[in-house]
Design a protein around this motif. Structure first.
Motif, short mmCIF file in Angstrom:
data_model
loop_
_atom_site.label_atom_id
_atom_site.label_comp_id
_atom_site.label_asym_id
_atom_site.label_seq_id
_atom_site.Cartn_x
_atom_site.Cartn_y
_atom_site.Cartn_z
N MET A 140 1.72 -11.64 -32.85
CA MET A 140 0.90 -11.53 -34.06
C MET A 140 -0.57 -11.26 -33.76
N ARG A 141 -1.00 -11.54 -32.55
CA ARG A 141 -2.44 -11.43 -32.24
C ARG A 141 -2.79 -10.31 -31.27
N ILE A 142 -1.81 -9.54 -30.82
CA ILE A 142 -1.98 -8.68 -29.66
C ILE A 142 -2.70 -7.35 -29.91
N LEU A 143 -2.73 -6.85 -31.12
CA LEU A 143 -3.09 -5.45 -31.36
C LEU A 143 -4.46 -5.01 -30.83
N PRO A 144 -5.52 -5.85 -30.87
CA PRO A 144 -6.80 -5.38 -30.33
C PRO A 144 -6.76 -5.02 -28.85
N LEU A 145 -5.79 -5.55 -28.11
CA LEU A 145 -5.68 -5.22 -26.69
C LEU A 145 -5.42 -3.74 -26.47
N LEU A 146 -4.93 -3.06 -27.50
CA LEU A 146 -4.64 -1.63 -27.43
C LEU A 146 -5.82 -0.85 -26.88
N PHE A 147 -7.02 -1.16 -27.31
CA PHE A 147 -8.19 -0.38 -26.94
C PHE A 147 -8.56 -0.54 -25.47
N TYR A 148 -8.21 -1.67 -24.90
CA TYR A 148 -8.50 -1.89 -23.48
C TYR A 148 -7.47 -1.21 -22.57
N ILE A 149 -6.21 -1.16 -23.00
CA ILE A 149 -5.16 -0.66 -22.11
C ILE A 149 -4.74 0.78 -22.35
N LYS A 150 -5.15 1.38 -23.45
CA LYS A 150 -4.57 2.65 -23.91
C LYS A 150 -4.63 3.79 -22.90
N ASP A 151 -5.65 3.82 -22.05
CA ASP A 151 -5.78 4.92 -21.09
C ASP A 151 -5.34 4.55 -19.68
N LYS A 152 -4.78 3.38 -19.52
CA LYS A 152 -4.33 2.93 -18.21
C LYS A 152 -2.89 3.39 -17.94
N PRO A 153 -2.48 3.45 -16.67
CA PRO A 153 -1.08 3.78 -16.34
C PRO A 153 -0.13 2.77 -16.96
N ILE A 154 1.11 3.18 -17.21
CA ILE A 154 2.05 2.33 -17.92
C ILE A 154 2.31 1.01 -17.18
N LYS A 155 2.34 1.04 -15.86
CA LYS A 155 2.56 -0.18 -15.09
C LYS A 155 1.43 -1.18 -15.34
N ASP A 156 0.20 -0.69 -15.37
CA ASP A 156 -0.95 -1.56 -15.63
C ASP A 156 -0.92 -2.07 -17.06
N ARG A 157 -0.51 -1.21 -17.99
CA ARG A 157 -0.43 -1.65 -19.38
C ARG A 157 0.52 -2.82 -19.52
N PHE A 158 1.68 -2.72 -18.88
CA PHE A 158 2.65 -3.81 -18.96
C PHE A 158 2.13 -5.07 -18.30
N THR A 159 1.51 -4.94 -17.15
CA THR A 159 0.98 -6.10 -16.42
C THR A 159 -0.05 -6.85 -17.24
N ILE A 160 -0.95 -6.12 -17.88
CA ILE A 160 -2.01 -6.75 -18.68
C ILE A 160 -1.43 -7.39 -19.93
N VAL A 161 -0.49 -6.70 -20.56
CA VAL A 161 0.16 -7.24 -21.74
C VAL A 161 0.84 -8.56 -21.40
N LYS A 162 1.55 -8.60 -20.30
CA LYS A 162 2.25 -9.83 -19.88
C LYS A 162 1.25 -10.95 -19.61
N GLU A 163 0.12 -10.60 -19.00
CA GLU A 163 -0.89 -11.60 -18.69
C GLU A 163 -1.47 -12.22 -19.96
N VAL A 164 -1.81 -11.38 -20.93
CA VAL A 164 -2.41 -11.88 -22.16
C VAL A 164 -1.38 -12.64 -22.99
#
Length: 320
Positions: A140-164
């Protein structure tokens, strides 16, 4: 001077889309949270109302938006997991980013994680890691993270999402739900057709998850989204409880079975049960698709702390 027939190109403000999209959906659902679908069906929600479940005035948003704003507030200064976690503690115990100066709703898993953080736990280890810790409190709270990860490689996007996600919900199922949701949002930034985005994610998300060591049984839990056509399901097959998978499925189903922001969030609210979260999660994506300008003005006028939300969107715009 522009020719009379020239069209002005309006630059989309995706930051406002996200923050107001989540908050308006949340506020629509707050008054009827926990009501069953059958109960709501007797008097469907068609507009912004107040009081009800929590006795709050119209336009009051809940923990869904509060934690979204806490995340956005931290991200406006850059990515810092400790600051994100500290903002959650400030919300819970100092009423930071509350709609009306008090916390009136908090999920059990989120509460327990915040207590651990307050006692000094590492943020990425604060959330529950067992299979029972898969409520929708991180989705429910995740959507603002989009702006930080959007241009990163998919592996990094998943890693950061899991961390948050792990700040409050550490199980891999919650991380996959977050990942799918943000990948959907990421494609909407490019103006993709909803059905095209949905079908593309079947390939992209499945393809990435198959490269990981995640156990197949956890990936298969998402078959309704990754292998089937969820939008063809009857409403009776869509659940709207506080379970992260139910919320994700319901939000995508609502999005794919409507054609405007207001239609999408009202459909989400009228599913019943966890109405505020289902509508908040739906509302974030719907606003990305249709734009802030399509959110009914009469709803925005009633929204609590509208100016503060607008200021936060501007801070994000400067940073990203």
């Amino acid at each position: 001077m522009l020719p009379s027939k020239a069209k002005m190109i309006v630059k989309r403000d995706y930051f406002k889309d996200i923050l107001f999209g989540v908050a308006v959906g949340d506020a629509l659902g707050v008054p009827v949270e926990f009501k069953s679908r059958q109960e709501i069906l007797k008097k469907p929600v068609t507009d912004m109302i107040g009081y009800g479940t929590y006795g709050m005035p119209p336009g009051t948003w809940s923990d869904d938006s509060s934690l979204t704003f806490c995340l956005a507030d931290a991200l406006a200064d850059g990515y810092d997991l400790q600051k994100i976690a500290d903002n959650f503690v400030k919300w819970r115990y100092k009423n930071f980013w509350t709609a009306r100066g008090e916390v009136f709703d908090v999920g059990m898993a989120t509460q327990q994680a915040i207590e651990r953080i307050a006692k000094g736990a590492r943020p990425d280890l604060a959330g529950g890691f067992d299979s029972h810790s898969n409520g929708n409190g991180s989705l429910m709270r995740i959507l603002p993270l989009l702006f930080y990860i959007k241009d990163k490689p998919i592996k990094d996007r998943f890693t950061i999402v899991k961390e948050v996600s792990s700040v409050t919900h550490g199980h891999i199922r919650s991380a996959i739900a977050w990942f799918y949701y943000l990948e959907f949002a990421r494609k909407l930034l490019s103006g993709g057709d909803l059905l095209e985005v949905y079908n593309q994610l079947k390939t992209d998300v499945t393809g990435y998850l198959n490269t990981t060591t995640i156990v197949r049984s956890e990936v298969e839990i998402f078959d309704s989204l990754l292998k089937q056509d969820i939008y063809t399901l009857n409403i009776d097959e869509i659940k709207s409880s506080g379970y992260v998978l139910h919320t994700l499925e319901a939000s995508i189903w609502c999005l794919l079975n409507t054609s405007s922001y207001s239609e999408a969030v009202l459909k989400a609210v009228n599913l019943g049960e966890d109405t505020d979260t289902t509508a908040a999660v739906t509302g974030g994506l719907a606003a990305l698709k249709y734009g802030f300008e399509t959110i009914p003005e009469k709803w925005l006028i009633m929204l609590s702390r509208k100016k503060d939300i607008d200021d936060l969107a501007q801070r994000l715009a400067v940073k990203y």
